[in-house]
Design an enzyme around this catalytic site. Structure first.
Site, PDB file in Angstrom:
ATOM      1  N   GLU A 194      17.663 -23.615  -6.344  1.00 11.85           N
ATOM      2  CA  GLU A 194      17.185 -22.183  -6.392  1.00 11.85           C
ATOM      3  C   GLU A 194      18.438 -21.398  -6.352  1.00 11.85           C
ATOM      4  OE1 GLU A 194      14.707 -20.529  -6.968  1.00 11.85           O
ATOM      5  OE2 GLU A 194      14.969 -18.481  -6.019  1.00 11.85           O
ATOM      6  N   TRP A 237      -3.039  -2.680  -1.357  1.00 11.97           N
ATOM      7  CA  TRP A 237      -2.782  -4.007  -1.968  1.00 11.97           C
ATOM      8  C   TRP A 237      -3.384  -5.039  -1.041  1.00 11.97           C
ATOM      9  CZ3 TRP A 237       0.537  -6.124  -5.564  1.00 11.97           C
ATOM     10  CH2 TRP A 237       0.809  -7.400  -5.422  1.00 11.97           C
ATOM     11  N   ARG A 295       5.047   0.262  -6.298  1.00  8.35           N
ATOM     12  CA  ARG A 295       5.044  -0.726  -5.413  1.00  8.35           C
ATOM     13  C   ARG A 295       3.582  -1.742  -5.631  1.00  8.35           C
ATOM     14  NH1 ARG A 295       6.681   1.332  -0.036  1.00  8.35           N
ATOM     15  NH2 ARG A 295       8.152   2.948  -0.544  1.00  8.35           N
ATOM     16  N   GLU A 320      20.687 -16.737 -14.063  1.00  9.20           N
ATOM     17  CA  GLU A 320      19.476 -15.824 -14.287  1.00  9.20           C
ATOM     18  C   GLU A 320      20.349 -14.510 -14.194  1.00  9.20           C
ATOM     19  OE1 GLU A 320      16.238 -16.331 -11.419  1.00  9.20           O
ATOM     20  OE2 GLU A 320      14.998 -15.912 -13.160  1.00  9.20           O
ATOM     21  N   HIS A 368      27.489 -39.853  -8.745  1.00  9.42           N
ATOM     22  CA  HIS A 368      26.659 -40.788 -10.021  1.00  9.42           C
ATOM     23  C   HIS A 368      27.152 -40.125 -11.217  1.00  9.42           C
ATOM     24  CE1 HIS A 368      25.087 -43.411  -6.731  1.00  9.42           C
ATOM     25  NE2 HIS A 368      24.741 -42.323  -6.226  1.00  9.42           N
ATOM     26  N   LYS A 402      19.237 -18.489  -9.391  1.00  9.71           N
ATOM     27  CA  LYS A 402      19.374 -17.182  -9.133  1.00  9.71           C
ATOM     28  C   LYS A 402      20.714 -16.850  -9.898  1.00  9.71           C
ATOM     29  CE  LYS A 402      16.547 -15.915  -8.358  1.00  9.71           C
ATOM     30  NZ  LYS A 402      15.373 -16.593  -8.120  1.00  9.71           N
ATOM     31  N   CYS A 459       0.803  -1.240   0.119  1.00 11.48           N
ATOM     32  CA  CYS A 459       0.063  -0.143  -0.199  1.00 11.48           C
ATOM     33  C   CYS A 459       0.681   1.259   0.014  1.00 11.48           C
ATOM     34  CB  CYS A 459      -0.600  -0.110   1.311  1.00 11.48           C
ATOM     35  SG  CYS A 459      -1.900  -1.347   1.615  1.00 11.48           S
TER      36      CYS A 459
HETATM   37  O1  M6R Z   1       4.728 -16.174 -11.193  1.00 13.35           O
HETATM   38  P1  M6R Z   1       5.459 -17.162 -10.983  1.00 13.35           P
HETATM   39  O2  M6R Z   1       5.732 -17.829  -9.538  1.00 13.35           O
HETATM   40  O3  M6R Z   1       4.326 -18.382 -11.631  1.00 13.35           O
HETATM   41  O4  M6R Z   1       6.535 -17.647 -11.831  1.00 13.35           O
HETATM   42  C1  M6R Z   1       7.288 -18.735 -12.052  1.00 13.35           C
HETATM   43  C2  M6R Z   1       8.570 -18.366 -12.776  1.00 13.35           C
HETATM   44  O5  M6R Z   1       8.531 -18.135 -13.870  1.00 13.35           O
HETATM   45  C3  M6R Z   1       9.605 -17.660 -11.770  1.00 13.35           C
HETATM   46  O6  M6R Z   1       9.823 -18.210 -10.667  1.00 13.35           O
HETATM   47  C4  M6R Z   1      10.927 -17.573 -12.693  1.00 13.35           C
HETATM   48  O7  M6R Z   1      11.603 -18.682 -12.755  1.00 13.35           O
HETATM   49  C5  M6R Z   1      11.693 -16.471 -11.811  1.00 13.35           C
HETATM   50  N1  M6R Z   1      12.449 -15.885 -13.098  1.00 13.35           N
HETATM   51  C6  M6R Z   1      12.623 -16.835 -10.855  1.00 13.35           C
HETATM   52  O8  M6R Z   1      13.613 -16.011 -10.274  1.00 13.35           O
END
Ligand code: M6R
Length: 598
Positions: free
Chosen positions: A474, A75, A27, A481, A497, A478, A2
């Site tokens: 994850e 929000w 926001r 990406e 393996h 990160k 908000c």
């Molecule tokens: O909006 P969602 O959580 O459904 O999105 C899923 C993925 O596209 C999203 O988590 C994507 O992998 C991100 N870029 C991760 O950082």
């Protein structure tokens, strides 16, 4: 989340408020409203959706000359995003806007209802104005406001105006930002962020928690911790983009730093008297649940994978995890009395939405764990639980992942409790989690300095076991990406393996070594890699002499607290490596925030 703006002065108030709210648009919000009090007249307007809708609603309204104005973007947290739930919330002769969550709103509401007060909205905010007017029957406006604020628990930034004292804006602040600004023309402004104030005022006060008071044209009275405080203004920085990022270099960095507050909001109203409370689930019979399927994409899929361990271990429900894009075409079997949970930050991911449709058609009961109310996924699922992360601007998910994980963990505890299992230790750890993700300057600086050693090489392996395996996935996601470097996540027991064939000094392994979960097992896997000369960066609360680099986390009592602290380390590591490589952290190449195509 908000946004709040307020104004005392002579300028045209409607446009001033709407323009101020526009500065807070980034926001995210789902409805907006404003109110103006001038002379004897209290005018208000509300609209669902974008600020243009609000502007259209008050097209023919103008208010010049000395008066008060407040405005809000909402929000949704309690109650749907509709006009009734939009702020300002009205009493008989007063109105209020509020950011945050009033934790004890239910008890206050019940108390007022017994006194004959009726409520229109489903929000927690409406109790504030009702409580104020209840006390204002026998007290001056300021005394009534003071009494009202003392009864509120939770996080709040509040502006209230009332015909009972038409020269003052009453304000209160606790655990939600609120700024007071002034300029040379003797105008006063309020805002939940710097951006709306830039260009209007030069001097500001960032109110401290447990502050409340009132402002008029000639007077600003602030109480902090119930003690009168002399207002001391500081200079307002005049850079808008800097202001929107609250001084951080990137939105992603800001979002990493916001996680502690976000996780506190996730828990608000959900743990009461040592019990897990999910109003959304109270009519569900989860005791008899035979199976859960979790389904999602990307980071949300990693949250699904990690929470599956908790659903099985803590709630003792058989749990499967599906990648949404795979689930769509596999003609999956849906077992009766099973639950299909989709997880999505945006609520618009095409694959997840389609998987949800299929599961629903096949007769599954469906839940959505989602950050965006009214999104396609929320509208389609039988039931939804919002993750309350607020808008996430960085394409790479950070606080959204943290809020999904905490929500899913809390749901697993809710089911465990329904089934009569002891959840005491988990509950203590759950409540402690917001403290674990506070970014310490020492930790950030250590990661920043270390990052320069990890800018090349022929690849990264992130390894871990149990819930730390999805966390490793994850961490790798990160890094790839943001840095465009090749990174993979592996279950550490799987390295031998096959992947261990890649081990040499230019293979960087990031090892998640929690003290409280399978430490010795991961250690053996790490030693196997060291024997093959892989470069090791270990993340652990324990010393480990054999590693090339070690990022020490704080000693925790529970492995899930280690999980969240390691999550923070992995996010900061990806951020700092990518900044050194000169990449666009907030908008990495080839990626979109919401993937609405197959
Ligand atoms: O909006 P969602 O959580 O459904 O999105 C899923 C993925 O596209 C999203 O988590 C994507 O992998 C991100 N870029 C991760 O950082």
């Amino acid at each position: 989340m908000c946004g709040i703006v307020g104004y005392i002065g002579k300028k045209e108030k409607k446009s001033l408020i709407i323009n101020g709210l526009k500065e807070l648009e980034y926001r995210g919000y789902d409805s907006a409203g404003l109110a103006v009090l001038k002379d004897e007249e209290l005018s208000f307007f509300k609209a669902v959706g974008k600020l243009n809708n609000l502007a259209n609603k008050c097209e023919n309204f103008e208010s010049n000359g000395l008066g008060l104005a407040i405005g809000h973007t909402r929000w949704a947290t309690h109650g749907k995003p509709n006009e009734i739930n939009a702020h300002p919330h009205l009493g008989q002769y007063s109105c209020v806007i509020h950011n945050g969550i009033i934790e004890n709103y239910k008890e206050l509401k019940e108390k007022l209802e017994k006194e004959g007060v009726s409520f229109l909205s489903q929000t927690d905010t409406e109790v504030i104005v009702a409580l104020f007017e209840h006390y204002a029957k026998n007290l001056e406006a300021w005394q009534a406001f003071e009494k009202c604020v003392h009864e509120l628990r939770g996080a709040f930034a509040i502006l209230l105006i009332s015909k009972k004292d038409k020269e003052k804006i009453f304000f209160a602040k606790n655990a939600a930002p609120l700024i007071v600004g002034k300029n040379a023309q003797n105008e006063l402004f309020f805002s939940s962020g710097d951006a709306p104030l830039i260009g209007h005022c030069e001097d500001v006060i960032y109110l401290e928690d447990l502050s409340f008071g009132y402002a008029s044209k000639d007077e600003l009275t602030i109480y902090e911790n119930n003690k009168l405080k002399t207002p001391v203004f500081t200079k307002l920085p005049q850079d808008k983009s800097y202001a929107q990022k609250d001084g951080f270099r990137f939105f992603m960095e800001k979002e990493i730093y916001e996680q502690s507050r976000v996780l506190s909001e996730v828990l608000m109203g959900r743990v009461e008297g040592g019990e897990i409370v999910f109003d959304e689930l109270k009519d569900e019979n989860l005791k008899e649940l035979s199976e859960i399927t979790l389904c999602a994409c990307g980071t949300s899929y990693h949250a699904a994978l990690a929470s599956a361990y908790l659903f099985e271990r803590v709630a003792k429900v058989k749990t499967k995890v599906e990648i949404a894009s795979e689930f769509r075409y596999k003609d999956a079997l849906i077992t009766p009395n099973s639950l299909f949970i989709v997880i999505s930050q945006s609520g618009e991911t095409a694959d997840t939405l389609e998987a949800l449709k299929i599961a629903k058609q096949k007769g599954a009961k469906t839940f959505a764990i989602c950050n965006v109310d009214n999104s396609s996924i929320v509208r389609l699922a039988h039931l939804s639980i919002l993750t309350r992360a607020g808008i996430e601007k960085g394409v790479a998910s950070t606080k959204a992942f943290a809020s999904q994980m905490l929500t899913l963990w809390a749901i697993s505890l809710y089911i465990a409790k329904e089934k009569g299992f002891d959840i005491h230790e988990h509950l203590q750890a759950l409540l402690h989690t917001p403290n674990v993700v506070v970014v310490s300057p020492t930790l950030h600086e250590r990661i920043r300095r270390l990052s320069k050693r990890y800018l090349d090489g022929h690849g990264f392996f992130f390894i871990g076991r149990d819930v730390f395996y999805p966390l490793a996935l994850e961490g790798a996601l990160k890094l790839k990406e943001l840095s465009y470097l090749h990174a993979e996540g592996y279950a550490s027991g799987e390295m031998k393996h096959g992947p261990i064939a890649l081990a040499d000094s230019k293979l960087y392994t990031i090892a998640l070594m929690p003290q409280h979960l399978l430490y010795e097992k991961v250690k053996s896997n790490v030693e196997e890699l060291i024997a093959r000369d892989s470069t090791l960066l270990c993340i652990s609360a324990l010393d480990f002499d054999l590693s090339d680099d070690l990022i020490k986390i704080n000693p925790q009592k529970h492995y899930m607290n280690e999980f969240f602290e390691m999550m923070l380390v992995l996010q900061l590591l990806a951020l700092e490596i990518s900044i050194r490589l000169g990449n666009d952290v907030d908008m990495p190449r080839n990626l979109a925030k919401s993937v609405t195509v197959e």
